[in-house]
Write a protein that holds these residues in place. Structure first.
Motif, PDB file in Angstrom:
ATOM      1  N   UNK A  27      54.573  53.891  35.052  1.00 45.87           N
ATOM      2  CA  UNK A  27      54.719  54.605  33.790  1.00 45.87           C
ATOM      3  C   UNK A  27      53.413  54.695  32.997  1.00 45.87           C
ATOM      4  N   UNK A  28      52.481  53.778  33.205  1.00 45.54           N
ATOM      5  CA  UNK A  28      51.226  53.833  32.467  1.00 45.54           C
ATOM      6  C   UNK A  28      50.160  53.029  33.204  1.00 45.54           C
ATOM      7  N   UNK A  29      48.906  53.302  32.844  1.00 47.69           N
ATOM      8  CA  UNK A  29      47.772  52.607  33.438  1.00 47.69           C
ATOM      9  C   UNK A  29      47.190  51.632  32.431  1.00 47.69           C
ATOM     10  N   UNK A  30      46.832  50.446  32.905  1.00 48.74           N
ATOM     11  CA  UNK A  30      46.081  49.488  32.108  1.00 48.74           C
ATOM     12  C   UNK A  30      44.683  49.367  32.707  1.00 48.74           C
ATOM     13  N   UNK A  31      43.868  48.525  32.117  1.00 48.58           N
ATOM     14  CA  UNK A  31      42.524  48.304  32.658  1.00 48.58           C
ATOM     15  C   UNK A  31      42.572  47.796  34.091  1.00 48.58           C
ATOM     16  N   UNK A  32      43.601  47.021  34.400  1.00 51.32           N
ATOM     17  CA  UNK A  32      43.742  46.484  35.756  1.00 51.32           C
ATOM     18  C   UNK A  32      43.850  47.621  36.766  1.00 51.32           C
ATOM     19  N   UNK A  33      44.598  48.661  36.417  1.00 49.84           N
ATOM     20  CA  UNK A  33      44.799  49.773  37.328  1.00 49.84           C
ATOM     21  C   UNK A  33      43.634  50.761  37.300  1.00 49.84           C
ATOM     22  N   UNK A  34      42.865  50.752  36.219  1.00 44.83           N
ATOM     23  CA  UNK A  34      41.788  51.730  36.071  1.00 44.83           C
ATOM     24  C   UNK A  34      40.645  51.481  37.038  1.00 44.83           C
ATOM     25  N   UNK A  35      40.334  50.209  37.305  1.00 48.42           N
ATOM     26  CA  UNK A  35      39.186  49.910  38.161  1.00 48.42           C
ATOM     27  C   UNK A  35      39.224  48.457  38.620  1.00 48.42           C
ATOM     28  N   UNK A  36      38.828  48.180  39.870  1.00 52.47           N
ATOM     29  CA  UNK A  36      38.696  46.795  40.330  1.00 52.47           C
ATOM     30  C   UNK A  36      37.588  46.039  39.600  1.00 52.47           C
ATOM     31  N   UNK A  37      36.732  46.756  38.881  1.00 53.50           N
ATOM     32  CA  UNK A  37      35.694  46.081  38.105  1.00 53.50           C
ATOM     33  C   UNK A  37      36.296  45.149  37.059  1.00 53.50           C
ATOM     34  N   UNK A  38      37.487  45.483  36.567  1.00 52.79           N
ATOM     35  CA  UNK A  38      38.122  44.635  35.550  1.00 52.79           C
ATOM     36  C   UNK A  38      38.490  43.280  36.145  1.00 52.79           C
ATOM     37  N   UNK A  39      39.153  43.276  37.288  1.00 51.93           N
ATOM     38  CA  UNK A  39      39.517  42.012  37.931  1.00 51.93           C
ATOM     39  C   UNK A  39      38.274  41.217  38.317  1.00 51.93           C
ATOM     40  N   UNK A  40      37.221  41.908  38.766  1.00 55.21           N
ATOM     41  CA  UNK A  40      35.986  41.213  39.126  1.00 55.21           C
ATOM     42  C   UNK A  40      35.370  40.540  37.910  1.00 55.21           C
ATOM     43  N   UNK A  41      35.447  41.198  36.740  1.00 57.34           N
ATOM     44  CA  UNK A  41      34.921  40.592  35.518  1.00 57.34           C
ATOM     45  C   UNK A  41      35.740  39.368  35.122  1.00 57.34           C
ATOM     46  N   UNK A  42      37.058  39.457  35.246  1.00 58.90           N
ATOM     47  CA  UNK A  42      37.908  38.304  34.938  1.00 58.90           C
ATOM     48  C   UNK A  42      37.607  37.161  35.913  1.00 58.90           C
ATOM     49  N   UNK A  43      37.333  37.484  37.163  1.00 61.93           N
ATOM     50  CA  UNK A  43      36.962  36.453  38.140  1.00 61.93           C
ATOM     51  C   UNK A  43      35.676  35.749  37.722  1.00 61.93           C
ATOM     52  N   UNK A  44      34.702  36.512  37.208  1.00 61.48           N
ATOM     53  CA  UNK A  44      33.464  35.883  36.734  1.00 61.48           C
ATOM     54  C   UNK A  44      33.749  34.971  35.542  1.00 61.48           C
ATOM     55  N   UNK A  45      34.660  35.379  34.674  1.00 60.15           N
ATOM     56  CA  UNK A  45      35.028  34.529  33.545  1.00 60.15           C
ATOM     57  C   UNK A  45      35.707  33.254  34.030  1.00 60.15           C
ATOM     58  N   UNK A  46      36.508  33.361  35.068  1.00 61.84           N
ATOM     59  CA  UNK A  46      37.151  32.184  35.649  1.00 61.84           C
ATOM     60  C   UNK A  46      36.104  31.230  36.231  1.00 61.84           C
ATOM     61  N   UNK A  47      35.102  31.780  36.913  1.00 67.47           N
ATOM     62  CA  UNK A  47      34.042  30.949  37.484  1.00 67.47           C
ATOM     63  C   UNK A  47      33.277  30.231  36.372  1.00 67.47           C
TER      64      UNK A  47
END
Length: 347
Positions: A27-47
């Motif tokens: 039904x809608x797009x979030x940042x997660x769906x917009x680009x894998x760059x978002x998940x990669x940035x969250x992964x860097x924050x986790x590290x």
């Protein structure tokens, strides 16, 4: 019926919107769906969080996990050598094919060390709506199953105190969204962290810029629609993230834009140098596509204007970012500007 129980039933009751097979991504797009760059940035924050905790094993708690899209992306982007204990906090059933390491749960696990991340979760925590009648009395807004409304009894008690502090009535005909349930939900989620960082990402506003007629809206099949509590579409409202921050009563909370947060995490929409197009055309095309995705995630008037509320627990906030002063103040949409909660379009 008041909006809070009506939305609770429509979103999370039997046959509710968030329990439907297609999931919210239909039904809608979030940042997660917009680009894998978002998940990669969250992964860097986790590290970064793991380094501050001085641990080689760390929890990643995805609150409002949907169908596990962000978790999947983060697990795929985490470098070797870091053991991640992933938790998906979601009311919908576990989707088939999800990484078996992911623990699917209805509530955040208690006593963890790591990163708790809530992307577009708080906007779907149901709340009551208040409207001011012609005489100046602030009343609960009642809603029928078809979405039609009328004013009910006066707002009182804890809800009235919340409005007085965070969203003072603006006069007859205006509306406000009583964010107290979201404050409580956020404080409870942060309280499950033993040490680490909690992050809430949402479209938001602050006390000095509350919209006088509220933000409650609906989404269905990629389109913004009138809010109707019948379970066929999303029901969402902007989040008073400043009130959520105060509810935790912990030091170090910071409210910034997604644009600034992602810049700090290395996501920028800078165009690659033209010289690369000559030396390595394929690399240039890849870099150009990545720059376009980064630009969408950080765009003014779009996803870049989302608010990030960061709350450290037992760690120093400046150590997480590894930076000094903020680049820019948090500035939500002005009350007279149109708002677009989710990016339209299903996947």
């Amino acid at each position: 019926m008041r909006w809070r129980p009506a939305a609770e039933a429509a979103l999370y009751g039997p046959g509710g919107f968030y329990l439907r097979p297609e999931g919210p991504a239909g039904h809608f797009r979030t940042s997660v769906h917009a680009s894998p760059l978002f998940a990669a940035a969250v992964a860097r924050l986790l590290v970064r969080t793991a380094r501050l905790l001085d641990r080689d094993d760390v929890a990643f708690v995805d609150v409002g996990a949907g169908r596990g899209e962000l978790l999947t992306g983060v697990l795929g982007a985490v470098p070797e050598g870091l053991t991640v204990h992933p938790y998906a906090v979601e009311r919908a059933p576990r989707p088939p094919g999800l990484d078996p390491r992911v623990e699917w749960c209805a509530e955040p696990p208690a006593g963890v060390h790591g990163l708790l991340f809530a992307n577009e979760w708080l906007d779907n925590v149901p709340l009551d709506i208040a409207g001011t009648d012609p005489g100046g009395t602030v009343r609960y807004v009642l809603v029928r199953p078809d979405g039609s409304e009328e004013l009910g009894g006066p707002v009182g008690g804890a809800d009235a105190r919340w409005l007085d502090r965070w969203w003072p009535p603006a006069g007859p005909g205006t509306r406000a969204e009583i964010g107290r349930p979201r404050d409580e939900a956020w404080a409870a989620a942060v309280g499950t962290l033993e040490r680490g960082l909690a992050v809430a990402v949402d479209y938001a506003h602050v006390r000095g810029a509350r919209p006088p007629f509220g933000t409650l809206t609906g989404f269905r099949a990629g389109r913004e629609v009138a809010p109707v509590p019948d379970g066929t579409g999303d029901l969402t409202a902007h989040v008073a993230l400043d009130a959520c921050a105060a509810a935790c009563a912990l030091p170090g909370a910071e409210l910034l834009t997604q644009r600034e947060a992602l810049h700090r995490l290395g996501v920028r929409g800078d165009r690659p140098p033209l010289a690369l197009a000559v030396s390595d055309p394929a690399a240039y095309v890849r870099a150009l596509a990545g720059a376009g995705e980064a630009a969408e995630l950080t765009a003014r008037g779009g996803l870049g204007d989302f608010g990030w509320l960061t709350q450290p627990v037992g760690i120093a906030p400046w150590d997480v970012w590894g930076t000094g002063d903020r680049e820019e103040p948090y500035e939500p949409h002005k009350p007279d500007e149109p708002h677009q909660p989710h990016e339209p379009g299903g996947l």
